[in-house]
Motif scaffolding. Sequence first.
Motif, PDB file in Angstrom:
ATOM      1  N   PHE A 139     -72.655-113.928   4.674  1.00 45.40           N
ATOM      2  CA  PHE A 139     -71.336-113.539   4.179  1.00 45.40           C
ATOM      3  C   PHE A 139     -70.614-114.775   3.636  1.00 45.40           C
ATOM      4  CE2 PHE A 139     -72.390-110.565   7.571  1.00 45.40           C
ATOM      5  CZ  PHE A 139     -72.063-109.336   7.025  1.00 45.40           C
ATOM      6  N   TRP A 154     -73.445-115.521  15.492  1.00 48.69           N
ATOM      7  CA  TRP A 154     -72.786-115.863  14.229  1.00 48.69           C
ATOM      8  C   TRP A 154     -72.866-117.372  14.032  1.00 48.69           C
ATOM      9  CZ3 TRP A 154     -70.852-112.337  10.750  1.00 48.69           C
ATOM     10  CH2 TRP A 154     -70.751-111.015  11.202  1.00 48.69           C
ATOM     11  N   GLN A 206     -72.729-104.789   9.832  1.00 47.24           N
ATOM     12  CA  GLN A 206     -71.648-104.448   8.913  1.00 47.24           C
ATOM     13  C   GLN A 206     -70.424-103.924   9.647  1.00 47.24           C
ATOM     14  OE1 GLN A 206     -71.841-105.269   5.710  1.00 47.24           O
ATOM     15  NE2 GLN A 206     -69.702-104.649   5.429  1.00 47.24           N
ATOM     16  N   TRP A 217     -68.723-106.858  11.196  1.00 44.81           N
ATOM     17  CA  TRP A 217     -68.073-107.664  10.169  1.00 44.81           C
ATOM     18  C   TRP A 217     -66.707-107.066   9.814  1.00 44.81           C
ATOM     19  CZ3 TRP A 217     -67.917-112.132   7.720  1.00 44.81           C
ATOM     20  CH2 TRP A 217     -67.323-112.222   6.474  1.00 44.81           C
ATOM     21  N   ASN A 255     -62.982-108.852  10.794  1.00 48.37           N
ATOM     22  CA  ASN A 255     -62.011-109.171   9.749  1.00 48.37           C
ATOM     23  C   ASN A 255     -60.713-108.382   9.874  1.00 48.37           C
ATOM     24  OD1 ASN A 255     -63.078-111.151   7.576  1.00 48.37           O
ATOM     25  ND2 ASN A 255     -64.851-109.900   8.100  1.00 48.37           N
TER      26      ASN A 255
END
Length: 428
Positions: free
Chosen positions: A8, A116, A134, A137, A141
């Motif tokens: 990413f 991570w 996903q 993620w 965020n």
Amino acid sequence: MNRVSKIFKVDDITSFKKKLFNWSNNFEVSVYLDSNNYKSKIEDYETILCVDIHSKLPYTKEKSLDKLDNYINQTKDWIFGYFSYDLKNEIEDLKSDNIDKFDIPNIFFFQPKKIWLISNSSIEALYLDGNQIQDDWIEINSINSSLNFTNSNKIQLQERLNKEQYQDKIKKLLDHIKRGDIYEANYCMEWFSENSKIVPNEVYLRLNEISKTPMSAYFKNQNFHLLSSSPERYIKRENDRIVSQPIKGTSRRDSDDFIDMKLMKELHVNPKERSENIMIVDLIRNDLSKFSITGSVEVKELCKVYSFKQVHQMISTIESKVKHDLTCVEIIKSTFPMGSMTGAPKIRALEIIEDLEVSTRGLYSGALGYIKPSGDFDFNVIIRSLIYDSVTNYLSFHVGSAITSKSDVFKEYEECLLKAKAMISVLQ
């Protein structure tokens, strides 16, 4: 074991790191390693976070390194964990009978489900179940990057030894040095608080903010917490290269730039501090020579002064080359505990330290880090660290200094207070 990888990109790494750390508090077990943007030729990653246990090494205080070797061979995956200082009792014929408030294994390692890795502006997720990447993620965020700190009461800290008791112990240690039993020893004492309630992740962020050290770490295993602002690397392997970076020599910082530079220069030429550092460099050179390719042990930097937010530190860098089939466990057996936290000669220093110290070091003076599937690894030295049990509400940290024939008992106590400053300030 194969992991699913996904890369990413983000515009604001600092904000993402905060979100990632806040997200990790949803899990009972986590390791967060942060270099705080420290520029170094040695670093692989800016930040690493791993969460959630897939497998772990069972509680162990016997044949722990053999069990770790088997675990590494079984998992063939990333594993994270620590070596407690008392692992020394298994490596050498030693014992620990001092006060121990944390019943921890000599080694703890686990295989995380989720990792991570942050390097420059790149973010890599390494998951055992790639279908979760996903969703995580998106969740990470969506988290607020700020943290509203909880107002808490001042923690009432106690010294395990008062000033006079500490100085009496140092005088006994100096007697050993005068008799020629040892040349140098790192003597440590504990500060503690009972029935204390803290929010560990908040206290860690405060500690990290005022320290900004390159080997900073937060470790949580259910009720057991390590909050570390360590500046020191124990040992790192990268392919056939081994690096160790002992710290010996400490000076305070000053808000006046002229005075601060003067303090830095004075530390660099201080004969006592340099002799402390050089003794440990010789010890580590000897440790590395036990398994390194003949003639490859080299001192890359000797007594170089580095500046951190709280203190100036004198650091040396020793490197060597090893054969590709040498295992992590073989290297740990020959080098643990870190020379800077023991003394010279190492075994005799360990015996005398144990006799004169009052409380067991436990995780303090141990090491926290990771081992890759390739066999590469990186571990800090657990210093400048708070250790907390959220069930017993027992809070502890140790500080210490190197004692040589040139030591002044009053100045050694002042150095301990200097090293304790950051921990005390975040608690009070």
